[in-house]
Design a protein around this motif. Structure first.
Motif, PDB file in Angstrom:
ATOM      1  N   SER A  42       0.863  -1.183   0.000  1.00 36.02           N
ATOM      2  CA  SER A  42       0.000   0.000   0.000  1.00 36.02           C
ATOM      3  C   SER A  42       0.898   1.232   0.000  1.00 36.02           C
ATOM      4  O   SER A  42       2.117   1.121   0.193  1.00 36.02           O
ATOM      5  CB  SER A  42      -0.932   0.011   1.208  1.00 36.02           C
ATOM      6  OG  SER A  42      -0.180   0.064   2.414  1.00 36.02           O
ATOM      7  N   ILE A  43       0.288   2.411  -0.238  1.00 34.71           N
ATOM      8  CA  ILE A  43       1.037   3.666  -0.248  1.00 34.71           C
ATOM      9  C   ILE A  43       0.814   4.358   1.085  1.00 34.71           C
ATOM     10  O   ILE A  43      -0.332   4.664   1.458  1.00 34.71           O
ATOM     11  CB  ILE A  43       0.587   4.563  -1.417  1.00 34.71           C
ATOM     12  CG1 ILE A  43       0.838   3.844  -2.740  1.00 34.71           C
ATOM     13  CG2 ILE A  43       1.314   5.900  -1.390  1.00 34.71           C
ATOM     14  CD1 ILE A  43       0.258   4.545  -3.941  1.00 34.71           C
ATOM     15  N   ALA A  44       1.901   4.586   1.785  1.00 36.28           N
ATOM     16  CA  ALA A  44       1.801   5.169   3.117  1.00 36.28           C
ATOM     17  C   ALA A  44       1.621   6.677   3.068  1.00 36.28           C
ATOM     18  O   ALA A  44       0.934   7.249   3.915  1.00 36.28           O
ATOM     19  CB  ALA A  44       3.054   4.823   3.933  1.00 36.28           C
ATOM     20  N   ALA A  45       2.220   7.361   2.058  1.00 31.58           N
ATOM     21  CA  ALA A  45       2.138   8.825   1.991  1.00 31.58           C
ATOM     22  C   ALA A  45       2.366   9.272   0.555  1.00 31.58           C
ATOM     23  O   ALA A  45       3.086   8.630  -0.214  1.00 31.58           O
ATOM     24  CB  ALA A  45       3.163   9.470   2.922  1.00 31.58           C
ATOM     25  N   VAL A  46       1.742  10.418   0.198  1.00 32.04           N
ATOM     26  CA  VAL A  46       1.926  11.024  -1.111  1.00 32.04           C
ATOM     27  C   VAL A  46       2.014  12.530  -0.932  1.00 32.04           C
ATOM     28  O   VAL A  46       1.346  13.110  -0.086  1.00 32.04           O
ATOM     29  CB  VAL A  46       0.760  10.664  -2.070  1.00 32.04           C
ATOM     30  CG1 VAL A  46      -0.591  11.095  -1.516  1.00 32.04           C
ATOM     31  CG2 VAL A  46       0.984  11.282  -3.448  1.00 32.04           C
ATOM     32  N   SER A  47       2.866  13.170  -1.735  1.00 31.81           N
ATOM     33  CA  SER A  47       2.954  14.627  -1.740  1.00 31.81           C
ATOM     34  C   SER A  47       3.218  15.086  -3.156  1.00 31.81           C
ATOM     35  O   SER A  47       3.759  14.352  -3.979  1.00 31.81           O
ATOM     36  CB  SER A  47       4.063  15.120  -0.796  1.00 31.81           C
ATOM     37  OG  SER A  47       5.327  14.614  -1.209  1.00 31.81           O
ATOM     38  N   ASP A  48       2.790  16.330  -3.462  1.00 35.85           N
ATOM     39  CA  ASP A  48       3.081  16.901  -4.780  1.00 35.85           C
ATOM     40  C   ASP A  48       3.916  18.162  -4.598  1.00 35.85           C
ATOM     41  O   ASP A  48       4.547  18.345  -3.550  1.00 35.85           O
ATOM     42  CB  ASP A  48       1.789  17.152  -5.569  1.00 35.85           C
ATOM     43  CG  ASP A  48       0.914  18.249  -4.971  1.00 35.85           C
ATOM     44  OD1 ASP A  48       1.294  18.822  -3.922  1.00 35.85           O
ATOM     45  OD2 ASP A  48      -0.155  18.522  -5.548  1.00 35.85           O
ATOM     46  N   ALA A  49       3.908  19.042  -5.593  1.00 37.96           N
ATOM     47  CA  ALA A  49       4.767  20.221  -5.545  1.00 37.96           C
ATOM     48  C   ALA A  49       4.394  21.171  -4.420  1.00 37.96           C
ATOM     49  O   ALA A  49       5.222  21.978  -3.992  1.00 37.96           O
ATOM     50  CB  ALA A  49       4.707  20.952  -6.884  1.00 37.96           C
ATOM     51  N   ALA A  50       3.130  21.081  -3.928  1.00 38.89           N
ATOM     52  CA  ALA A  50       2.690  22.053  -2.933  1.00 38.89           C
ATOM     53  C   ALA A  50       2.236  21.431  -1.628  1.00 38.89           C
ATOM     54  O   ALA A  50       2.425  22.012  -0.558  1.00 38.89           O
ATOM     55  CB  ALA A  50       1.557  22.906  -3.524  1.00 38.89           C
ATOM     56  N   CYS A  51       1.595  20.263  -1.698  1.00 41.78           N
ATOM     57  CA  CYS A  51       0.904  19.739  -0.530  1.00 41.78           C
ATOM     58  C   CYS A  51       1.247  18.281  -0.287  1.00 41.78           C
ATOM     59  O   CYS A  51       1.744  17.582  -1.173  1.00 41.78           O
ATOM     60  CB  CYS A  51      -0.623  19.842  -0.704  1.00 41.78           C
ATOM     61  SG  CYS A  51      -1.244  21.448  -1.232  1.00 41.78           S
ATOM     62  N   SER A  52       0.885  17.838   0.941  1.00 40.63           N
ATOM     63  CA  SER A  52       0.893  16.425   1.268  1.00 40.63           C
ATOM     64  C   SER A  52      -0.541  15.920   1.214  1.00 40.63           C
ATOM     65  O   SER A  52      -1.490  16.666   1.471  1.00 40.63           O
ATOM     66  CB  SER A  52       1.491  16.177   2.652  1.00 40.63           C
ATOM     67  OG  SER A  52       2.849  16.584   2.686  1.00 40.63           O
ATOM     68  N   GLY A  53      -0.711  14.635   0.890  1.00 43.00           N
ATOM     69  CA  GLY A  53      -2.049  14.096   0.776  1.00 43.00           C
ATOM     70  C   GLY A  53      -2.125  12.685   1.305  1.00 43.00           C
ATOM     71  O   GLY A  53      -1.216  12.193   1.979  1.00 43.00           O
ATOM     72  N   ASN A  54      -3.224  12.052   0.990  1.00 44.08           N
ATOM     73  CA  ASN A  54      -3.473  10.704   1.462  1.00 44.08           C
ATOM     74  C   ASN A  54      -3.582   9.753   0.280  1.00 44.08           C
ATOM     75  O   ASN A  54      -3.992  10.141  -0.814  1.00 44.08           O
ATOM     76  CB  ASN A  54      -4.763  10.656   2.286  1.00 44.08           C
ATOM     77  CG  ASN A  54      -4.677  11.520   3.534  1.00 44.08           C
ATOM     78  OD1 ASN A  54      -3.672  11.477   4.248  1.00 44.08           O
ATOM     79  ND2 ASN A  54      -5.720  12.287   3.790  1.00 44.08           N
ATOM     80  N   ALA A  55      -3.219   8.511   0.535  1.00 42.43           N
ATOM     81  CA  ALA A  55      -3.295   7.493  -0.499  1.00 42.43           C
ATOM     82  C   ALA A  55      -4.339   6.477  -0.108  1.00 42.43           C
ATOM     83  O   ALA A  55      -4.654   6.284   1.070  1.00 42.43           O
ATOM     84  CB  ALA A  55      -1.944   6.819  -0.685  1.00 42.43           C
ATOM     85  N   GLY A  56      -4.877   5.796  -1.114  1.00 37.56           N
ATOM     86  CA  GLY A  56      -5.897   4.808  -0.864  1.00 37.56           C
ATOM     87  C   GLY A  56      -5.596   3.509  -1.567  1.00 37.56           C
ATOM     88  O   GLY A  56      -4.903   3.482  -2.582  1.00 37.56           O
ATOM     89  N   GLY A  57      -6.143   2.432  -1.010  1.00 41.77           N
ATOM     90  CA  GLY A  57      -6.036   1.144  -1.661  1.00 41.77           C
ATOM     91  C   GLY A  57      -4.798   0.376  -1.264  1.00 41.77           C
ATOM     92  O   GLY A  57      -3.788   0.938  -0.827  1.00 41.77           O
ATOM     93  N   GLY A  58      -4.884  -0.907  -1.383  1.00 42.32           N
ATOM     94  CA  GLY A  58      -3.750  -1.787  -1.150  1.00 42.32           C
ATOM     95  C   GLY A  58      -3.954  -3.051  -1.954  1.00 42.32           C
ATOM     96  O   GLY A  58      -5.050  -3.342  -2.435  1.00 42.32           O
ATOM     97  N   ILE A  59      -2.912  -3.808  -2.121  1.00 38.94           N
ATOM     98  CA  ILE A  59      -3.010  -5.029  -2.902  1.00 38.94           C
ATOM     99  C   ILE A  59      -2.149  -6.115  -2.267  1.00 38.94           C
ATOM    100  O   ILE A  59      -1.024  -5.846  -1.827  1.00 38.94           O
ATOM    101  CB  ILE A  59      -2.596  -4.783  -4.366  1.00 38.94           C
ATOM    102  CG1 ILE A  59      -2.765  -6.063  -5.188  1.00 38.94           C
ATOM    103  CG2 ILE A  59      -1.171  -4.265  -4.466  1.00 38.94           C
ATOM    104  CD1 ILE A  59      -2.578  -5.836  -6.674  1.00 38.94           C
ATOM    105  N   ARG A  60      -2.699  -7.320  -2.168  1.00 43.23           N
ATOM    106  CA  ARG A  60      -1.947  -8.458  -1.646  1.00 43.23           C
ATOM    107  C   ARG A  60      -1.407  -9.251  -2.818  1.00 43.23           C
ATOM    108  O   ARG A  60      -2.154  -9.646  -3.717  1.00 43.23           O
ATOM    109  CB  ARG A  60      -2.851  -9.355  -0.798  1.00 43.23           C
ATOM    110  CG  ARG A  60      -2.075 -10.471  -0.070  1.00 43.23           C
ATOM    111  CD  ARG A  60      -3.000 -11.392   0.669  1.00 43.23           C
ATOM    112  NE  ARG A  60      -3.662 -12.313  -0.250  1.00 43.23           N
ATOM    113  CZ  ARG A  60      -4.889 -12.799  -0.042  1.00 43.23           C
ATOM    114  NH1 ARG A  60      -5.589 -12.414   1.018  1.00 43.23           N
ATOM    115  NH2 ARG A  60      -5.426 -13.645  -0.899  1.00 43.23           N
ATOM    116  N   ILE A  61      -0.110  -9.451  -2.847  1.00 45.06           N
ATOM    117  CA  ILE A  61       0.538 -10.249  -3.883  1.00 45.06           C
ATOM    118  C   ILE A  61       0.795 -11.620  -3.307  1.00 45.06           C
ATOM    119  O   ILE A  61       1.620 -11.791  -2.396  1.00 45.06           O
ATOM    120  CB  ILE A  61       1.853  -9.614  -4.362  1.00 45.06           C
ATOM    121  CG1 ILE A  61       1.625  -8.166  -4.809  1.00 45.06           C
ATOM    122  CG2 ILE A  61       2.462 -10.434  -5.494  1.00 45.06           C
ATOM    123  CD1 ILE A  61       0.707  -8.038  -5.998  1.00 45.06           C
TER     124      ILE A  61
END
Length: 552
Positions: free
Chosen positions: A437-456
């Motif tokens: 899963s994605i623990a954290a995401v940020s772009d040029a200006a802000c931090s945000g939230n990530a969604g979803g996960g996948i089991r391999i």
């Protein structure tokens, strides 16, 4: 048929046709040349013997001779030699003529024994091999000398020049001439050797004038410029105002500042300048209408702002005496009320509505803008589970929203940064079943939230832990064979015969196989397979109890 026949001869022909008389006397020749011919080319000349009824006299056997004229006898024409018609001609023969001079030529055919028996035709002889082009020394500065030049391959040409319009009957002679008159010029070439003429044209281009850039309307000081003219640069620049205002700055440069008079309805600006590359000095002008423009309340701001983050918004400065009123929804005004620019703090979510009212001299304008309160997002574009064989790789695709560059931090600690597009992939090769899963995401200006996960899920390759065992059973009874094969998503295929012999599949889709009734010693084996490979068991022999079973 000749191009012209005498009225008397036509009357004779028509009278004979009406009477239905058969006439075997040749009274004239039809002579046919093409309407147009080329100089120095073989030109066909078709001669046909005719009677008074305009019928071809196939029995004509006379001898003919030829002559040519070009406003008088023309000895330059190559004529065919005298010719005596034969039976094969059947009254018609094609001869060939070569013309060495242009113009309108006439060729005659005459019976040698009877000069009254003749015919002729004419043709216009062209000179396609001769060329004529005209050029000039333009572009030129107006009033300067222009050189006109003609080029031709004619052997003995003479040239006459005259302007397309105007000129008062001006005519110039010579292959190269000079003039101060512009526009389009015609040149005619006459060649005394070839006897042909040709005409060409050339249009004189003038040096481009300076391109003056001014606004179509203005309510105060504005700029007049020739700085953007691709034909520049210019020197010795002189700005002036013909009416309605004055030059207050920039004299001598490519951009001047113009101030309209208080009561002016329009300002006409003129410029004179010398083009550096050619030294040509020319002028031009531009007109600007003067209007009392209302204040401008168009709001400039960013398209989005981070949750709880700061943003700015502004309107054009309306000048002295202007008043500014701001209002916001879903945001807090930090500073700038009463001025053209404000600073605000966004809420945690939603959209911000901004309104600005600008008042000056009794005129009012209102502007509106919307700003999204937004943060980047990252979403795995896959189902909740996926499977790979041990040692294989899986691709994780992520969809991103926001403003690049993005940075992702994954649940296993791996970081991807500098992502410049709204989609990114990651390749993983887990040694065992793993949830990503994605623990954290940020772009040029802000931090945000990530969604979803996948089991391999990591799938093991099939292998045989214990092959089916040989057995002896009562005659005409079935045997039960079992294989022990650990693995994931397995498929089973049983075969009769020795291991590796796939010619006799006997069905079965499970780890247990019940054989047909046993009447003789028979070998069976099984192939266990999955998406990650396959494994073959040893063969087991089943036999009636009276036959000793043998293990292979």
């Amino acid at each position: 048929m000749p191009k012209a026949i005498s009225l008397a001869l036509l009357a004779v022909i028509l009278s004979a046709r009406l009477a239905g008389a058969a006439d075997t006397t040749v009274v004239w020749f039809t002579a046919e040349l093409p309407y147009f011919s080329n100089r120095e080319a073989q030109t066909p000349f078709v001669v046909t013997a005719k009677n008074r009824n305009d019928e071809t006299m196939t029995g004509y056997r006379g001898t003919v001779t030829f002559s040519a004229s070009l406003r008088g006898a023309d000895p330059s024409v190559e004529l065919p030699p005298d010719y005596t018609f034969t039976a094969a001609d059947a009254g018609t023969h094609t001869f060939y003529v070569v013309f060495h001079r242009g113009g309108q030529h006439q060729v005659w055919v005459t019976d040698v024994a009877n000069a009254d028996l003749s015919g002729s035709d004419d043709t216009s002889v062209q000179c396609p091999e001769l060329t004529l082009t005209a050029t000039n020394s333009g572009p030129v500065c107006p009033g300067s000398t222009i050189t006109l030049t003609a080029q031709t391959n004619a052997p003995n040409p003479s040239f006459t020049w005259y302007p397309h319009t105007g000129g008062g009957g001006l005519v110039l002679h010579g292959q190269t001439v000079t003039t101060t008159m512009g526009g389009t010029w015609f040149v005619t070439m006459d060649d005394t050797t070839a006897g042909c003429s040709a005409t060409a044209t050339t249009s004189v281009a003038y040096e481009p004038i300076p391109q003056v850039s001014v606004p179509s309307t203005a309510s105060g000081d504005y700029a007049a410029s020739i700085a953007g003219d691709s034909n520049g640069p210019y020197t010795n620049i002189v700005w002036s105002v013909r009416s309605g205002g004055s030059v207050i700055a920039g004299q001598g440069t490519a951009t001047a500042t113009i101030r309209p008079n208080p009561s002016a309805a329009a300002v006409v600006v003129t410029v004179d300048a010398t083009r550096v590359s050619t030294g040509c000095r020319q002028g031009n002008e531009g007109t600007t209408d003067i209007v009392a423009a209302p204040p401008d309340a168009r709001i400039s701001t960013g398209g989005s702002v981070c949750p709880n983050g700061s943003g700015v918004a502004s309107v054009p400065d309306a000048g002295a005496g202007a008043a500014y009123a701001w209002s916001l929804q879903n945001a807090s005004l930090v500073s700038g009320q009463g001025t053209p620019s404000i600073v605000f703090t966004a809420s945690a979510s939603g959209a911000i509505s901004i309104a600005a009212t600008v008042t000056r001299g009794g005129a009012t304008a209102t502007g509106h803008a919307s700003v999204a309160v937004d943060s980047p997002s990252a979403a795995l574009r896959a189902g909740p589970t996926a499977a790979v064989c041990a040692g294989d790789a899986a691709i994780l695709d992520v969809a991103l929203t926001g403003t690049p560059p993005f940075t992702l931090v994954w649940s296993d600690g791996m970081t991807q940064s500098g992502i410049m597009s709204n989609a990114v992939s990651r390749q993983v090769s887990p040694a065992e079943t793993t949830i990503y899963s994605i623990a954290a995401v940020s772009d040029a200006a802000c931090s945000g939230n990530a969604g979803g996960g996948i089991r391999i899920d990591v799938l093991a390759a099939p292998h045989i832990a214990r092959s089916p065992q040989s057995a002896a059973v009562s005659a005409n009874t079935a045997a039960r064979l079992t294989v022990d094969a650990p693995g994931d998503a397995l498929m089973f295929q049983w075969f009769e015969g020795e291991r590796g012999d796939v010619s006799k599949p006997v069905g079965g889709s499970a780890a247990v196989f019940v054989t047909p009734p046993v009447t003789k010693a028979t070998s069976y084996w099984v192939r266990v397979s999955s998406a990650c490979g396959s494994s073959d068991s040893a063969a087991a022999v089943v036999a009636p109890a009276r036959v000793r079973a043998a293990r292979h």
